[in-house]
Design a protein around this motif. Structure first.
Motif, PDB file in Angstrom:
ATOM      1  N   GLU A 227      12.705   9.594  -1.189  1.00 41.99           N
ATOM      2  CA  GLU A 227      13.465  10.334  -2.198  1.00 41.99           C
ATOM      3  C   GLU A 227      13.544   9.572  -3.521  1.00 41.99           C
ATOM      4  N   VAL A 228      13.486   8.250  -3.462  1.00 40.43           N
ATOM      5  CA  VAL A 228      13.470   7.433  -4.683  1.00 40.43           C
ATOM      6  C   VAL A 228      12.126   7.596  -5.390  1.00 40.43           C
ATOM      7  N   ILE A 229      11.053   7.584  -4.620  1.00 35.98           N
ATOM      8  CA  ILE A 229       9.724   7.794  -5.194  1.00 35.98           C
ATOM      9  C   ILE A 229       9.648   9.158  -5.864  1.00 35.98           C
ATOM     10  N   ASP A 230      10.118  10.182  -5.164  1.00 31.12           N
ATOM     11  CA  ASP A 230      10.031  11.545  -5.696  1.00 31.12           C
ATOM     12  C   ASP A 230      10.836  11.700  -6.982  1.00 31.12           C
ATOM     13  N   ALA A 231      12.053  11.173  -6.996  1.00 31.19           N
ATOM     14  CA  ALA A 231      12.917  11.310  -8.177  1.00 31.19           C
ATOM     15  C   ALA A 231      12.343  10.535  -9.361  1.00 31.19           C
ATOM     16  N   THR A 232      11.784   9.367  -9.094  1.00 24.37           N
ATOM     17  CA  THR A 232      11.194   8.563 -10.170  1.00 24.37           C
ATOM     18  C   THR A 232       9.969   9.249 -10.757  1.00 24.37           C
ATOM     19  N   ASN A 233       9.133   9.802  -9.889  1.00 26.19           N
ATOM     20  CA  ASN A 233       7.933  10.491 -10.372  1.00 26.19           C
ATOM     21  C   ASN A 233       8.277  11.730 -11.179  1.00 26.19           C
ATOM     22  N   GLN A 240       2.309   8.486  -6.772  1.00 27.08           N
ATOM     23  CA  GLN A 240       2.621   7.758  -5.545  1.00 27.08           C
ATOM     24  C   GLN A 240       1.378   7.052  -5.045  1.00 27.08           C
ATOM     25  N   MET A 241       1.576   5.847  -4.506  1.00 21.61           N
ATOM     26  CA  MET A 241       0.455   5.051  -4.009  1.00 21.61           C
ATOM     27  C   MET A 241       0.920   4.241  -2.809  1.00 21.61           C
ATOM     28  N   THR A 242      -0.008   3.958  -1.909  1.00 19.98           N
ATOM     29  CA  THR A 242       0.279   3.124  -0.750  1.00 19.98           C
ATOM     30  C   THR A 242      -0.289   1.733  -0.958  1.00 19.98           C
ATOM     31  N   ILE A 243       0.557   0.732  -0.781  1.00 22.42           N
ATOM     32  CA  ILE A 243       0.098  -0.656  -0.747  1.00 22.42           C
ATOM     33  C   ILE A 243      -0.235  -0.940   0.716  1.00 22.42           C
ATOM     34  N   PRO A 244      -1.516  -1.075   1.073  1.00 23.18           N
ATOM     35  CA  PRO A 244      -1.898  -1.177   2.492  1.00 23.18           C
ATOM     36  C   PRO A 244      -1.291  -2.398   3.181  1.00 23.18           C
ATOM     37  N   ALA A 245      -0.978  -2.230   4.465  1.00 20.40           N
ATOM     38  CA  ALA A 245      -0.497  -3.350   5.270  1.00 20.40           C
ATOM     39  C   ALA A 245      -1.476  -4.514   5.172  1.00 20.40           C
ATOM     40  N   GLY A 246      -0.931  -5.721   5.092  1.00 21.20           N
ATOM     41  CA  GLY A 246      -1.767  -6.901   5.009  1.00 21.20           C
ATOM     42  C   GLY A 246      -2.204  -7.269   3.607  1.00 21.20           C
ATOM     43  N   SER A 247      -1.755  -6.503   2.618  1.00 15.48           N
ATOM     44  CA  SER A 247      -2.104  -6.859   1.241  1.00 15.48           C
ATOM     45  C   SER A 247      -1.475  -8.191   0.857  1.00 15.48           C
ATOM     46  N   TYR A 248      -0.336  -8.499   1.483  1.00 13.43           N
ATOM     47  CA  TYR A 248       0.370  -9.760   1.241  1.00 13.43           C
ATOM     48  C   TYR A 248       0.720 -10.406   2.580  1.00 13.43           C
ATOM     49  N   SER A 249       1.013 -11.689   2.556  1.00 11.98           N
ATOM     50  CA  SER A 249       1.116 -12.495   3.773  1.00 11.98           C
ATOM     51  C   SER A 249       2.098 -11.942   4.801  1.00 11.98           C
ATOM     52  N   ASN A 250       3.287 -11.539   4.366  1.00 17.33           N
ATOM     53  CA  ASN A 250       4.320 -11.088   5.293  1.00 17.33           C
ATOM     54  C   ASN A 250       4.444  -9.571   5.356  1.00 17.33           C
ATOM     55  N   GLN A 251       3.403  -8.862   4.958  1.00 20.19           N
ATOM     56  CA  GLN A 251       3.461  -7.403   4.919  1.00 20.19           C
ATOM     57  C   GLN A 251       2.761  -6.819   6.138  1.00 20.19           C
ATOM     58  N   GLU A 252       3.554  -6.362   7.112  1.00 15.16           N
ATOM     59  CA  GLU A 252       2.993  -5.852   8.359  1.00 15.16           C
ATOM     60  C   GLU A 252       2.726  -4.348   8.329  1.00 15.16           C
ATOM     61  N   ALA A 253       3.359  -3.624   7.409  1.00 11.82           N
ATOM     62  CA  ALA A 253       3.216  -2.166   7.372  1.00 11.82           C
ATOM     63  C   ALA A 253       2.827  -1.697   5.977  1.00 11.82           C
ATOM     64  N   ASP A 254       2.246  -0.502   5.926  1.00 15.71           N
ATOM     65  CA  ASP A 254       1.977   0.131   4.627  1.00 15.71           C
ATOM     66  C   ASP A 254       3.298   0.319   3.879  1.00 15.71           C
ATOM     67  N   VAL A 255       3.243   0.206   2.564  1.00 13.35           N
ATOM     68  CA  VAL A 255       4.416   0.457   1.718  1.00 13.35           C
ATOM     69  C   VAL A 255       4.059   1.521   0.686  1.00 13.35           C
ATOM     70  N   ASN A 256       4.743   2.646   0.752  1.00 17.46           N
ATOM     71  CA  ASN A 256       4.566   3.698  -0.251  1.00 17.46           C
ATOM     72  C   ASN A 256       5.477   3.409  -1.437  1.00 17.46           C
ATOM     73  N   THR A 257       4.952   3.615  -2.638  1.00 12.75           N
ATOM     74  CA  THR A 257       5.739   3.293  -3.820  1.00 12.75           C
ATOM     75  C   THR A 257       5.276   4.129  -5.011  1.00 12.75           C
ATOM     76  N   VAL A 258       5.961   3.947  -6.116  1.00 15.31           N
ATOM     77  CA  VAL A 258       5.605   4.596  -7.379  1.00 15.31           C
ATOM     78  C   VAL A 258       4.440   3.842  -8.009  1.00 15.31           C
ATOM     79  N   THR A 259       3.520   4.571  -8.626  1.00 14.27           N
ATOM     80  CA  THR A 259       2.416   3.899  -9.322  1.00 14.27           C
ATOM     81  C   THR A 259       2.291   4.400 -10.748  1.00 14.27           C
ATOM     82  N   LEU A 260       1.974   3.479 -11.654  1.00 19.44           N
ATOM     83  CA  LEU A 260       1.754   3.818 -13.051  1.00 19.44           C
ATOM     84  C   LEU A 260       0.279   4.063 -13.305  1.00 19.44           C
ATOM     85  N   GLY A 261      -0.002   4.896 -14.291  1.00 22.56           N
ATOM     86  CA  GLY A 261      -1.362   5.117 -14.742  1.00 22.56           C
ATOM     87  C   GLY A 261      -1.460   4.851 -16.231  1.00 22.56           C
ATOM     88  N   ALA A 262      -2.691   4.685 -16.703  1.00 22.18           N
ATOM     89  CA  ALA A 262      -2.913   4.437 -18.123  1.00 22.18           C
ATOM     90  C   ALA A 262      -3.981   5.381 -18.657  1.00 22.18           C
TER      91      ALA A 262
END
Length: 327
Positions: A227-233, A240-262
């Motif tokens: 709901e935070v992603i939706d309201a921000t967008n 919206q974009m997914t940061i895939p699991a394992g992108s960072y050392s302690n990241q075990e799951a995918d993280v959905n978040t807001v993404t900017l474009g240019a």
């Protein structure tokens, strides 16, 4: 008389052709010297020069997208790189703009993969049982949160996302925490020195500033409620974009978040011929832009032709239609 008339007609035709074939000579407002947008400016210049060795796109360093929109709005630059979220505020005449700016037209979408990251010190996360952005307000944790400096759109977005989960200046102060304004690299240094507990920014996955934090500090990447992603967008015209699991050392799951474009934007006074020539040069020589940074490898002709908050310049739209990229 007939010969004279014919000569005059031919002369007019030659003049018109000469004008139409005139090489591009444009200014492009970007960001700080050495940053991604300055590299994109160099890539655009190279693309037009491959198409026409006499063409030139002169890069002008600025404070970023807000400044570029002001320059475009005042007709003081031909082209500018701008974030989609900044365009949204400009079209509505909201701060930092005093009135709507409506003379901008899209030349091409340059990227839409700069997701908002929220890194928290792992010891704080474990002590206060914080896994998601919406855990912070109820945790009572005295968190010192780094957000970008005023005038950077990622700070506007971060503050709204925090507000949506009940994290404000007042709530942080009551818990013994605070917001701290700092640029991307400075935030990382402050976190590593123990002067921040959390950092936020909207940059490419594994950007150098994030890699430094992931390597030199023990952090976790917080999840974001949908709901935070939706309201921000809805508010900023972001995506919206997914940061895939394992992108960072302690990241075990995918993280959905807001993404900017240019976007690469122009004013509506840019001629159709110039906009068409520029867009065609980008389509045909896109490798020149892709080569400026590893994160730009995803840029495709289809991305260039992606509709956005700005309507396409008619000349650019014609180029995309001719290339079979748009209806």
């Amino acid at each position: 008389m007939q010969l004279t008339a014919l000569a005059m007609a031919m002369g007019l035709a030659v003049s018109a052709t000469a004008v139409q074939a005139q090489s591009l000579n444009l200014t492009l407002s970007g960001g700080n010297p050495g940053g991604l947008w300055s590299l994109l400016g160099a890539g655009v210049d190279r693309a037009v020069q491959v198409a026409d060795s006499s063409a030139v796109v002169t890069y002008q360093a600025t404070g970023g997208g807000f400044a570029n929109i002001g320059l475009l709005g005042g007709g003081r630059t031909d082209l500018g790189i701008v974030h989609d979220a900044e365009v949204q505020l400009a079209l509505e005449g909201e701060e930092p703009f005093r009135s709507p700016i409506t003379n901008m037209r899209a030349i091409g979408y340059m990227y839409n993969w700069a997701p908002m990251h929220f890194f928290l010190d792992r010891s704080v996360a474990e002590q206060y049982d914080i896994d998601s952005l919406d855990d912070i307000a109820s945790s009572g944790a005295p968190i010192r949160i780094g957000i970008n400096r005023s005038g950077n759109i990622t700070s506007n977005i971060a503050l709204m996302m925090f507000e949506l989960v009940g994290v404000t200046d007042e709530s942080l102060a009551a818990a013994g925490g605070q917001f701290v304004r700092a640029g991307a690299n400075e935030q990382g240094e402050l976190l590593q020195d123990g002067r921040l507990d959390m950092i936020t920014n909207g940059i490419f996955i594994n950007h150098s500033s994030f890699r430094a934090v992931d390597t030199n500090a023990d952090v976790v990447l917080l999840s974001i409620p949908q709901e935070v992603i939706d309201a921000t967008n809805e508010r900023f015209g972001t995506g919206q974009m997914t940061i895939p699991a394992g992108s960072y050392s302690n990241q075990e799951a995918d993280v959905n978040t807001v993404t900017l474009g240019a976007l690469l934007a122009a004013t509506d006074t840019l001629s159709n011929d110039e906009a068409h020539t520029l867009a065609m040069a980008l389509i045909e020589n896109l490798d020149e832009v892709r080569s400026v940074h590893s994160a730009m490898q995803q840029l495709s002709p289809e991305m260039l032709a992606t509709p956005s908050l700005l309507e396409f310049h008619p000349g650019a739209l014609q180029a995309y239609q001719e290339a079979g990229l748009s209806q």
